[in-house]
Design a protein around this motif. Sequence first.
Motif, PDB file in Angstrom:
ATOM      1  N   ASP A  50       0.827  -1.202   0.000  1.00  0.00           N
ATOM      2  CA  ASP A  50       0.000   0.000   0.000  1.00  0.00           C
ATOM      3  C   ASP A  50       0.867   1.259   0.000  1.00  0.00           C
ATOM      4  O   ASP A  50       0.590   2.214  -0.725  1.00  0.00           O
ATOM      5  CB  ASP A  50      -0.940  -0.001   1.206  1.00  0.00           C
ATOM      6  N   ARG A  51       1.912   1.249   0.764  1.00  0.00           N
ATOM      7  CA  ARG A  51       2.824   2.408   0.788  1.00  0.00           C
ATOM      8  C   ARG A  51       3.531   2.583  -0.547  1.00  0.00           C
ATOM      9  O   ARG A  51       3.764   3.693  -0.996  1.00  0.00           O
ATOM     10  CB  ARG A  51       3.831   2.267   1.917  1.00  0.00           C
ATOM     11  N   THR A  55       3.463   5.785  -2.996  1.00  0.00           N
ATOM     12  CA  THR A  55       4.703   6.417  -3.468  1.00  0.00           C
ATOM     13  C   THR A  55       4.709   6.544  -4.989  1.00  0.00           C
ATOM     14  O   THR A  55       5.129   7.572  -5.528  1.00  0.00           O
ATOM     15  CB  THR A  55       5.927   5.615  -2.985  1.00  0.00           C
ATOM     16  N   VAL A  56       4.242   5.517  -5.686  1.00  0.00           N
ATOM     17  CA  VAL A  56       4.166   5.564  -7.155  1.00  0.00           C
ATOM     18  C   VAL A  56       3.268   6.708  -7.586  1.00  0.00           C
ATOM     19  O   VAL A  56       3.626   7.527  -8.437  1.00  0.00           O
ATOM     20  CB  VAL A  56       3.657   4.219  -7.728  1.00  0.00           C
ATOM     21  N   SER A  57       2.095   6.794  -6.999  1.00  0.00           N
ATOM     22  CA  SER A  57       1.146   7.843  -7.368  1.00  0.00           C
ATOM     23  C   SER A  57       1.731   9.227  -7.094  1.00  0.00           C
ATOM     24  O   SER A  57       1.645  10.130  -7.932  1.00  0.00           O
ATOM     25  CB  SER A  57      -0.158   7.651  -6.592  1.00  0.00           C
ATOM     26  N   GLY A  58       2.346   9.387  -5.942  1.00  0.00           N
ATOM     27  CA  GLY A  58       2.934  10.677  -5.585  1.00  0.00           C
ATOM     28  C   GLY A  58       4.119  11.056  -6.452  1.00  0.00           C
ATOM     29  O   GLY A  58       4.254  12.210  -6.867  1.00  0.00           O
ATOM     30  N   ALA A  59       4.982  10.096  -6.753  1.00  0.00           N
ATOM     31  CA  ALA A  59       6.181  10.392  -7.550  1.00  0.00           C
ATOM     32  C   ALA A  59       5.820  10.808  -8.971  1.00  0.00           C
ATOM     33  O   ALA A  59       6.356  11.791  -9.500  1.00  0.00           O
ATOM     34  CB  ALA A  59       7.106   9.179  -7.578  1.00  0.00           C
ATOM     35  N   VAL A  60       4.899  10.088  -9.593  1.00  0.00           N
ATOM     36  CA  VAL A  60       4.508  10.413 -10.971  1.00  0.00           C
ATOM     37  C   VAL A  60       3.831  11.785 -11.007  1.00  0.00           C
ATOM     38  O   VAL A  60       4.133  12.624 -11.858  1.00  0.00           O
ATOM     39  CB  VAL A  60       3.598   9.313 -11.564  1.00  0.00           C
ATOM     40  N   GLY A  61       2.930  12.037 -10.079  1.00  0.00           N
ATOM     41  CA  GLY A  61       2.251  13.333 -10.043  1.00  0.00           C
ATOM     42  C   GLY A  61       3.199  14.494  -9.826  1.00  0.00           C
ATOM     43  O   GLY A  61       3.072  15.543 -10.470  1.00  0.00           O
ATOM     44  N   ASP A  62       4.160  14.305  -8.952  1.00  0.00           N
ATOM     45  CA  ASP A  62       5.132  15.356  -8.683  1.00  0.00           C
ATOM     46  C   ASP A  62       5.982  15.647  -9.921  1.00  0.00           C
ATOM     47  O   ASP A  62       6.236  16.808 -10.258  1.00  0.00           O
ATOM     48  CB  ASP A  62       6.019  14.956  -7.508  1.00  0.00           C
ATOM     49  N   GLY A  85      10.683   0.336 -10.385  1.00  0.00           N
ATOM     50  CA  GLY A  85      11.710   0.461  -9.360  1.00  0.00           C
ATOM     51  C   GLY A  85      11.124   0.667  -7.978  1.00  0.00           C
ATOM     52  O   GLY A  85      11.605   0.109  -6.994  1.00  0.00           O
ATOM     53  N   ILE A  86      10.076   1.472  -7.906  1.00  0.00           N
ATOM     54  CA  ILE A  86       9.454   1.753  -6.610  1.00  0.00           C
ATOM     55  C   ILE A  86       8.737   0.522  -6.063  1.00  0.00           C
ATOM     56  O   ILE A  86       8.791   0.237  -4.866  1.00  0.00           O
ATOM     57  CB  ILE A  86       8.472   2.935  -6.734  1.00  0.00           C
ATOM     58  N   MET A  87       8.076  -0.228  -6.912  1.00  0.00           N
ATOM     59  CA  MET A  87       7.268  -1.367  -6.468  1.00  0.00           C
ATOM     60  C   MET A  87       8.085  -2.613  -6.139  1.00  0.00           C
ATOM     61  O   MET A  87       7.530  -3.580  -5.612  1.00  0.00           O
ATOM     62  CB  MET A  87       6.223  -1.721  -7.532  1.00  0.00           C
ATOM     63  N   THR A  88       9.370  -2.631  -6.440  1.00  0.00           N
ATOM     64  CA  THR A  88      10.201  -3.799  -6.163  1.00  0.00           C
ATOM     65  C   THR A  88      10.065  -4.184  -4.696  1.00  0.00           C
ATOM     66  O   THR A  88      10.123  -3.329  -3.841  1.00  0.00           O
ATOM     67  CB  THR A  88      11.671  -3.490  -6.500  1.00  0.00           C
TER      68      THR A  88
END
Length: 190
Positions: A50-51, A55-62, A85-88
């Motif tokens: 879930d975290r 993080t994926v959603s936040g990183a792409v949006g940023d 990379g983030i989801m690994t």
Amino acid sequence: MGMRATWRHWARSFKRAESGVAAVEFALILPIMLMLYVGMVEGSALISMDRKVQTVSGAVGDLVARSNGAISIGTLDNYVKIASGIMTPYPTSDLVQIVTQVHVDTAGKATVDWSQRYVGQVRQSTGAHTKGAVYPLPAQVVAIAKGEYVIVTESGLAYTPLYGIIFDSAVNLYRENFFMPRFREPILLN
């Protein structure tokens, strides 16, 4: 020896018998300990995934919100690919990501300017929000963004339990983030 004496003898010998107590106690507590262990493993994996979705959603949006006036579709595709990379070590084959630019007019009506949907980091031709459709932004975001644009990123992934003992059906994880473009102007998607 009478019946009474037999019961007394049995009660005394039961009181003194200690040879199998530890084995019986262990057999009684083992299933509970195993359930706790499996539950902690499942719970920690669910929280971790879930975290990572957040993080994926936040990183792409940023990254999209930092664009200065325009972003190419190739650059957006690359931004979405950071998810692997983030989801690994979790798989991204079923990860759904939607990047949308929403215009909020001065009256507070939010409509979709452009939107792209990705499944497994591959751009899809369907499933994104329709251009011109009303987008349900939270009231707090509308209050801040009147007369401006908002970048909305959505990420979703189904968590399938590792063992299926504590809970046996998939848990849908979904995160949505809101970003104001850094340069206070619409970001054109080329």
